[in-house]
Design a protein around this motif. Structure first.
Motif, PDB file in Angstrom:
ATOM      1  N   VAL A 240       1.185   2.672   3.956  1.00  0.00           N
ATOM      2  CA  VAL A 240      -0.216   2.433   4.289  1.00  0.00           C
ATOM      3  C   VAL A 240      -1.089   3.656   4.011  1.00  0.00           C
ATOM      4  CG1 VAL A 240       0.120   0.612   5.959  1.00  0.00           C
ATOM      5  CG2 VAL A 240       0.242   2.974   6.693  1.00  0.00           C
ATOM      6  N   VAL A 241      -0.452   4.853   3.939  1.00  0.00           N
ATOM      7  CA  VAL A 241      -1.250   6.032   3.601  1.00  0.00           C
ATOM      8  C   VAL A 241      -0.977   6.508   2.184  1.00  0.00           C
ATOM      9  CG1 VAL A 241      -1.441   6.847   5.963  1.00  0.00           C
ATOM     10  CG2 VAL A 241       0.400   7.695   4.522  1.00  0.00           C
ATOM     11  N   PHE A 242      -0.028   5.869   1.510  1.00  0.00           N
ATOM     12  CA  PHE A 242       0.235   6.281   0.142  1.00  0.00           C
ATOM     13  C   PHE A 242      -0.093   5.165  -0.832  1.00  0.00           C
ATOM     14  CE2 PHE A 242       1.474  10.472   0.767  1.00  0.00           C
ATOM     15  CZ  PHE A 242       2.337  10.589   1.842  1.00  0.00           C
ATOM     16  N   ASP A 243       0.887   4.333  -1.143  1.00  0.00           N
ATOM     17  CA  ASP A 243       0.636   3.318  -2.159  1.00  0.00           C
ATOM     18  C   ASP A 243      -0.438   2.318  -1.758  1.00  0.00           C
ATOM     19  OD1 ASP A 243       4.139   3.328  -2.989  1.00  0.00           O
ATOM     20  OD2 ASP A 243       2.461   4.385  -3.907  1.00  0.00           O
ATOM     21  N   LYS A 244      -0.528   2.054  -0.442  1.00  0.00           N
ATOM     22  CA  LYS A 244      -1.506   1.044  -0.034  1.00  0.00           C
ATOM     23  C   LYS A 244      -2.745   1.679   0.585  1.00  0.00           C
ATOM     24  CE  LYS A 244       1.748  -2.688   0.904  1.00  0.00           C
ATOM     25  NZ  LYS A 244       2.418  -3.125   2.134  1.00  0.00           N
TER      26      LYS A 244
END
Lengths: 266, 392, 307
Positions: free
Chosen positions: B179-183
């Motif tokens: 949720v803090v990287f890819d999304k």
């Protein structure tokens, strides 16, 4: 100055509006000091006097205020001495390198604080091998406070002229006596105005102070910086800020009276 | 009538200055040797004072809150008067220890090895510290607080960097750091991250699970390729970050007002938010997380070594440790301490499983900490340079 | 009868002062201006020279050294590496441009706000109102810089006052970032800009303004051709403050700047986190050069006397 009525009114409104905006954040600080929330969110969920009580009981805060006052007083005294000497030298004499000296005086305040801070830190610790302490802070503060006293003094000296001093010398007064009885009384209020500004500068200074303060030295800004990190202490900081602003009315008013009494008529 | 003088004042002054500088510059600014010191044999008489360097909130003497005080008791019992200084980041701590002004330092894992390497701290004879015995085993003699079996300090407590999220935005608890990287683009402009080069390790932890072919075994032992992958991931993340945080208040405020909705956090921040009634919660995602375990260390040139040992014992004793770790918001260092706290559950005290999912902060060095000898790992100075680049 | 001419009765004779050492020194000093100057300048120049200039130069000298990344000790081998990194690195170029841009924006905003306020205070308001206004302008200086920055953080947040005010208009708060940084810095430095401009405007003699009006000049023309040129040094003095304070700031941008980085942050990181004083000194050269350049530029206008 004769301005049309509409121009006057517009200016007044603009000034009033700007001052209003200037005080909005301060108003937010005031309200936050009564807020039940421990972080500075708006609007406050509730009101309490808890923080005011805690602030006045907080030994850390009181000690920090005392330290700041001590540093500011000593730094101001030093800057008064040095600033007066410099202003006399630069106003009464014309010598080669005068503009360089002028630049030198301004430099501590013209260059960003972080540069002054790391330069002095490097100088004290690494070069001189002197441990940081309250005195290193005083030295740092005095250095950039010189210019405020200097500017006020030199402006006053310019207006004073040297006639009275020459008359005094003609009457047989020595150099020091002339200064003591003729120059200084006229300079006094300018020095006071300059020193009040110097005091304020030193009191609220954070950047240079963090780099030059020793282990046990906690000035008020350092205290605030430390306590802004703590969720349970932040509103106390708001209280302190409000108190400082209210207390400041006195010296500011005094400074105004002093320099106002010397004002030439409109 | 001005007095005209032709003093070559400026030039004379300049010449003097240049001369002085030349002399002083010749002296150089390097100082201090990295001589390893011996650990103490016995604890002698108390010297009467001790100087401590620690995170804010670690050395409380009642001056900030009259009810929060574990220093006065120490001063009464040992006669050692405590002066303390707080620091904001581990790097500050490392720098401050170089001044030689402090006897004791509470250092996080990303500072300890640097302090040991530069010779600023001495080995600690743990037999001189009665409270040491009761400390959790999984905290003792770890990579960040010991070298070749020689202990360099006393563990204080530990905590993990968790994922904080707004329950208004996330109906279900997120299970992954994605949720803090890819999304992250789903909440662009409202993602937050910790503002320190050590955060690169968090990206590495993520890559350990999502790009296993990179072969990362330890997020603090990254070779050039692995490091570059982590940096790229962070540069990508930067586009969606609203702000980075390095102090509690910033993050608490941001989540309360909705300026941030997801990001890295400490347990204590969630506790404050919960206390404020904010709609947030924390979770330890499935990839694991980085964390920190602070160690109390003694300076190698300590002027008051006996008082220093006394402090280490004091702060590790159950009741004091409970007080101190509760105030800061971390798990205590011993089971005995849990008897003085009622929130040990929330902090997963003594939970070795939980603790093993944590990659404790440690300073990356060129010699890979995961044991690889065929490659050179990227050291912390490059982590710092890369972090500035990531921040832009 | 020519009597002896009587002069007026002699007044009491001024006794010749005793030649004490003090008087002798004083007399000597009176006739040796250079010695007086030397005495006056020695203490302050010693202070400024030794404490400040030497410290500054030593810091800048460090820019030519490097640091050993393992031990963290400074290696005194002369090299231009740091300077080259700072001048050519894209990170530093970007951040420098950004910082200078912010400084310019802040300066323009502050001067634009300060001019009408200072003018009103200096020339239009009655003495009593003037005194009140000066107090009103100076009081915020005493609320700690940090507290004011955090207050702005509160004002600019998603649930802050600004959002509450702008929502009915269909707008919203800019949040934390570049705009917020410019707004907050403008706010923080405003008193420092108002004061010199106010002092400068006060010094413009009313007689000139009256004369201009008598000669038929309308208010606006008077302001444009008389007031502004005379007050220009003071205005520039104010800009020196806002410019230099912005160039080195790293605290405010941390509080309201979101992800923004300024030169001050780079210097701070390298002194602290990176423990790379040589690189920090090299980066510090950028604002120093900029400010020296600006000071040299404005020296002619006499602004330096108005700080």
């Amino acid at each position: 100055m004769r301005l049309g009525k509409s121009a006057r009114v517009t200016l007044a409104i603009v000034t009033g509006f700007i001052l209003l905006i200037v005080y909005v954040p301060l108003f937010v600080v005031l309200v936050n000091s009564f807020s039940t929330s421990t972080s500075l969110t708006w609007p406050p969920p509730g009101f309490t006097l808890e923080w005011w009580v805690k602030a006045f009981q907080s030994q850390g805060a009181m000690a920090a205020v005392l330290t700041s006052v001590q540093i500011a007083i000593v730094a101001t005294l030093i800057s008064i001495a040095l600033g007066t000497l410099l202003s006399l030298a630069l106003q009464r004499f014309d010598f080669f390198g005068r503009s360089v000296v002028n630049l030198l005086v301004i430099l501590p305040i013209a260059l960003p604080g972080i540069i002054t801070g790391i330069a002095l830190n490097n100088f004290f610790r690494t070069i001189m091998g002197v441990p940081l302490s309250i005195w290193t802070v005083v030295i740092a503060h005095a250095t950039f406070c010189i210019v405020t006293v200097f500017n006020n003094a030199i402006a006053r000296l310019r207006r004073m002229g040297i006639n009275l001093e020459e008359a005094s010398a003609d009457l047989g007064a020595g150099v020091w006596t002339t200064f003591r009885l003729v120059t200084f009384p006229q300079l006094r209020s300018a020095l006071l105005a300059g020193s009040l500004l110097a005091f304020a500068l030193s009191f609220d200074e954070i950047i240079v102070t963090t780099f030059t303060a020793g282990a046990g030295v906690t000035t008020l800004p350092i205290f605030i910086l430390n306590n802004m990190f703590r969720p349970n202490q932040a509103p106390i900081v708001s209280v302190i800020a409000v108190v400082m602003v209210l207390v400041s009315i006195i010296p500011i008013y005094l400074a105004q009276r002093l320099s106002g009494s010397e004002q030439t008529r409109r | 009538m001005m007095h005209k003088t032709r003093a070559g004042r400026a030039t004379a002054g300049a010449a003097l200055a240049i001369g002085a500088i030349a002399i002083l510059a010749g002296c150089g600014t390097s100082g201090g040797s990295a001589a390893p010191s011996e650990e103490a044999e016995t604890v002698g008489d108390m010297e009467g004072q001790v100087s401590i360097l620690a995170w804010p909130g670690y050395v409380e003497d009642g001056s900030n809150d009259p009810e929060v005080d574990w220093v006065s008791g120490f001063e009464e019992e040992t006669g050692c008067e405590v002066t303390s200084k707080t620091y904001g980041t581990s790097d500050e701590a490392v720098n401050l220890m170089k001044t030689g002004e402090y006897d004791v330092v509470a250092a996080s894992g990303d500072a300890t090895l640097r302090l040991i390497a530069s010779g600023d701290v001495a080995p600690v004879n743990t037999e001189l510290i009665p409270s040491y015995a009761g400390i959790y085993d999984f905290l003792k003699e770890q990579a960040w607080n010991s070298v070749d079996g020689q202990s360099y300090g006393v563990p204080h407590g530990y905590g993990a960097n968790l994922l904080l999220y707004s329950t208004d935005v996330f109906a279900e608890a997120p299970t992954s750091w994605d949720v803090v990287f890819d999304k992250a683009s789903e909440n662009s402009g409202k993602v937050t991250a910790y503002d320190s080069p050590i955060y690169i390790a968090d990206a590495a932890v993520y890559l350990m699970a999502h790009q296993p072919d990179l072969g990362i075994e330890n997020p603090y032992a990254l070779d050039e390729t692995q490091f570059q992958a982590a940096v790229d991931l962070l540069k990508e993340q930067r586009q969606h970050i609203g702000e980075y945080w390095s102090d509690y208040l910033k993050e608490i405020q941001a989540f309360e007002t909705g300026d941030s909705v997801v990001g890295t956090t400490w347990q204590v921040i969630q506790n404050v938010l919960a206390g404020e009634g904010a709609a947030t919660d924390v979770v330890l995602p499935e990839e694991g997380a980085t964390g920190w375990s602070d160690t109390w260390m003694i300076a190698s040139e300590a002027k008051n070594p006996n008082c220093a040992y006394a402090w280490l014992d004091w702060i590790a004793s159950p009741e004091v440790n409970a007080q101190a770790t509760a105030y800061f918001g971390e798990a205590p260092s011993s089971d005995a301490a849990c008897e003085f706290r009622d929130d040990c559950e929330a902090y997963h005290a003594g939970d070795e499983d939980y603790a093993s999912q944590i990659w404790y902060w440690t300073t990356p060095i060129a010699e890979c900490v995961d044991g690889r000898t065929d490659v050179e790992c990227v050291d912390y100075s490059k982590w710092t340079a890369a972090w500035s680049e990531i921040r832009g | 009868m020519t009597d002896t001419i009587h002069l007026a009765p002699p007044t009491r004779a001024v006794p010749i002062p005793a030649a004490t050492p003090r008087r002798r020194i004083s007399a000597w000093l009176s006739t040796h201006p250079r010695a007086r100057l030397a005495l006056l300048l020695s203490a302050p120049l010693f202070w400024l020279g030794v404490v400040y200039i030497v410290a500054l130069v030593l810091l800048l000298v460090t820019a030519f050294w490097t640091v050993d990344s393992f031990t963290g000790e400074i290696v005194t081998d002369w090299t231009f590496d740091n300077i080259i990194t700072v001048v050519t690195g894209s990170l530093y170029q970007t951040v420098t441009l950004r910082t200078v841009g912010i400084a310019l924006a802040v300066t323009v905003i502050d001067v634009a706000i300060a001019l009408p306020v200072a003018f009103y205070m200096a020339k239009v308001a009655t003495p009593r109102v003037q005194r009140l206004l000066v107090i009103a302008v100076l009081m915020p200086l005493w609320a700690s810089y940090l507290v004011k920055a955090y207050a702005w953080r509160s004002v600019l947040s998603q649930e802050g006052i600004l959002e509450w005010l702008l929502a009915p208009l269909g707008l919203s708060t800019p949040g934390y970032g570049l705009t917020a940084t410019v707004i907050t810095l403008s706010y923080l430095w405003l008193p420092y800009v108002i004061l010199p401009i106010y002092a400068g405007l006060e010094r413009v003699p009313d007689s000139l303004l009256e004369a201009s009006a008598d000669l038929g000049g309308r208010s606006w023309k008077t302001i444009q051709h008389i007031v502004l040129p005379l007050a220009m040094p003071a205005i520039i003095a104010g800009t020196i403050f806002s410019f230099s304070l912005t160039l080195g700031d790293y605290i405010t941008v941390n509080i309201v700047g979101g992800t923004t980085q300024m030169l001050g942050n780079l210097v701070y990181t390298n002194v602290g986190a990176a423990n790379n004083l040589p690189l920090a000194a090299a980066i510090a050269l950028i604002p120093i050069v900029i400010i020296f350049g600006y000071l040299a530029l404005v020296r002619r206008t006499g602004a330096l006397d108005n700080l």
